[in-house]
Design a protein around this motif. Structure first.
Motif, short mmCIF file in Angstrom:
data_model
loop_
_atom_site.label_atom_id
_atom_site.label_comp_id
_atom_site.label_asym_id
_atom_site.label_seq_id
_atom_site.Cartn_x
_atom_site.Cartn_y
_atom_site.Cartn_z
N UNK A 167 0.82 -1.21 0.00
CA UNK A 167 0.00 0.00 0.00
C UNK A 167 0.86 1.26 0.00
N UNK A 168 1.90 1.28 0.83
CA UNK A 168 2.79 2.45 0.88
C UNK A 168 3.47 2.67 -0.47
N UNK A 169 3.92 1.59 -1.10
CA UNK A 169 4.55 1.70 -2.42
C UNK A 169 3.59 2.28 -3.45
N UNK A 170 2.36 1.78 -3.43
CA UNK A 170 1.35 2.28 -4.37
C UNK A 170 1.08 3.76 -4.14
N UNK A 171 0.92 4.17 -2.88
CA UNK A 171 0.63 5.57 -2.56
C UNK A 171 1.77 6.48 -3.01
N UNK A 172 3.01 6.05 -2.79
CA UNK A 172 4.17 6.85 -3.20
C UNK A 172 4.20 6.99 -4.72
N UNK A 173 3.90 5.92 -5.43
CA UNK A 173 3.88 5.98 -6.90
C UNK A 173 2.81 6.95 -7.39
N UNK A 174 1.62 6.88 -6.80
CA UNK A 174 0.54 7.79 -7.21
C UNK A 174 0.94 9.24 -6.93
N UNK A 175 1.54 9.49 -5.77
CA UNK A 175 1.99 10.85 -5.44
C UNK A 175 3.06 11.32 -6.43
N UNK A 180 -0.42 15.61 -5.06
CA UNK A 180 -1.14 15.56 -3.79
C UNK A 180 -2.65 15.49 -3.98
N UNK A 181 -3.19 16.07 -5.06
CA UNK A 181 -4.64 16.05 -5.24
C UNK A 181 -5.16 14.63 -5.47
N UNK A 182 -4.39 13.83 -6.18
CA UNK A 182 -4.80 12.44 -6.39
C UNK A 182 -4.77 11.66 -5.08
N UNK A 183 -3.75 11.93 -4.26
CA UNK A 183 -3.67 11.27 -2.95
C UNK A 183 -4.83 11.72 -2.06
N UNK A 184 -5.12 13.01 -2.07
CA UNK A 184 -6.23 13.52 -1.27
C UNK A 184 -7.55 12.90 -1.72
N UNK A 185 -7.77 12.85 -3.03
CA UNK A 185 -8.99 12.24 -3.57
C UNK A 185 -9.13 10.79 -3.10
N UNK A 186 -8.03 10.05 -3.13
CA UNK A 186 -8.04 8.64 -2.73
C UNK A 186 -8.41 8.49 -1.26
N UNK A 187 -7.70 9.22 -0.39
CA UNK A 187 -7.92 9.07 1.05
C UNK A 187 -9.25 9.67 1.48
N UNK A 188 -9.61 10.83 0.91
CA UNK A 188 -10.87 11.46 1.27
C UNK A 188 -12.05 10.60 0.84
N UNK A 189 -11.95 9.99 -0.33
CA UNK A 189 -13.02 9.11 -0.78
C UNK A 189 -13.24 7.95 0.16
#
Length: 297
Positions: A167-175, A180-189
């Motif tokens: 999960x951490x690897x995936x999140x870092x790749x997306x960032x 940051x907006x994609x990460x925020x969208x993911x976590x906020x959703x």
């Protein structure tokens, strides 16, 4: 089963679940890309309107996978790896830990100190007014994350570590790719979808005793289309090894066992009634003192 042995034919994997989950992951990846350049107000808007629905639906796909519905019991590890894959667009590691605790929920429903679906004494004591119950609904994802650590902490397993690292690897790749907006969208959703959201009505609808003597309730409304029929909850607890796709057939085959039970047709009304009914609170659950040997996952 003695009266309806044909139900045994439904105890088989739902291979369509695999393709549905893959499409859901691809849909969220597409959304991560599309929101990266939007204004923040639209990122928040789409996180609630679209991302929250996909995220909550994915948690229920992971629920299906925890019962080995994707590949069957004979390929249990395939289900664990697939659950880790399904977990990726949620942003936070969830799948492996959920499986361990959810099996306890089925074996020891309402078991004091074992079933972490039961709210803590603090939750029942503090969230007792209408406003506080509303806040409790908003904060549900945090309570579901913290409660196992308070009620029934378990040693971290190898698969949970793998789930975390993936999960951490995936999140870092997306960032790195989209910011940051994609990460925020993911976590906020994920947070919004599991909090104040129509689908979240199932958390309360399943086991809160709106009627004395009735511990588990089914919901037969349209949101089952987004939730892998988790609303068929009496049917699910009777036959946890039958995939959600087939639970309506269980109800149809054994209608005499289910049609006359108390049931819901609106999760939104469940949320409203929970907040407004002063006789209902997080305490409105059946809790049992377990006896004999307890075998946890």
């Amino acid at each position: 089963l003695a009266k309806h042995p044909e139900i045994k034919a439904l105890m088989k994997p739902d291979y369509n679940l695999i393709w549905v989950v893959v499409l859901m992951v691809l849909a969220q990846l597409t959304a991560f890309y599309l929101v990266k350049d939007l204004d923040w107000k639209w990122v928040v808007f789409w996180a609630y309107v679209f991302g929250s629905c996909i995220s909550h639906s994915m948690t229920l796909a992971i629920h299906e996978i925890s019962h080995n519905s994707a590949f069957g019991n004979c390929k249990a590890m395939w289900n664990r790896w697939f659950g880790i894959f399904a977990n990726l667009p949620l942003g936070l590691p969830y799948s492996i830990s959920f499986k361990r605790y959810h099996m306890d929920h089925h074996r020891y429903l309402g078991g004091d100190g074992i079933d972490v679906d039961i709210p803590t004494n603090f939750e029942g004591w503090f969230f007792c007014t209408r406003f506080r119950k509303f806040i409790w609904i908003v904060l549900q994802p945090f309570f579901y994350a913290i409660r196992p650590l308070c009620i029934n902490p378990k040693p971290i397993s190898r698969l949970e570590i793998i789930n975390l690292l993936a999960q951490l690897t995936f999140d870092v790749v997306i960032y790195y790719l989209w910011g940051v907006k994609s990460i925020f969208y993911m976590l906020a959703g994920s947070v919004l979808g599991l909090g104040l959201h129509p689908i979240s009505g199932h958390f309360i609808a399943e086991h809160y005793m709106f009627l004395k003597g009735h511990e588990t309730y089914s919901y037969y409304g349209p949101l089952n289309l987004l939730t892998f029929n988790v609303g068929y909850h009496n049917e699910h607890h009777d036959f946890p090894n039958i995939p959600g796709k087939s639970l309506p057939l269980v109800k149809k085959i054994a209608a005499e066992y289910y049609d006359n039970l108390p049931q819901y047709n609106s999760w939104i009304k469940v949320l409203y009634d929970f907040v407004m009914d002063d006789t209902i609170s997080p305490y409105s659950r059946m809790k049992r003192q377990l006896k004999g040997e307890v075998k946890q996952d």
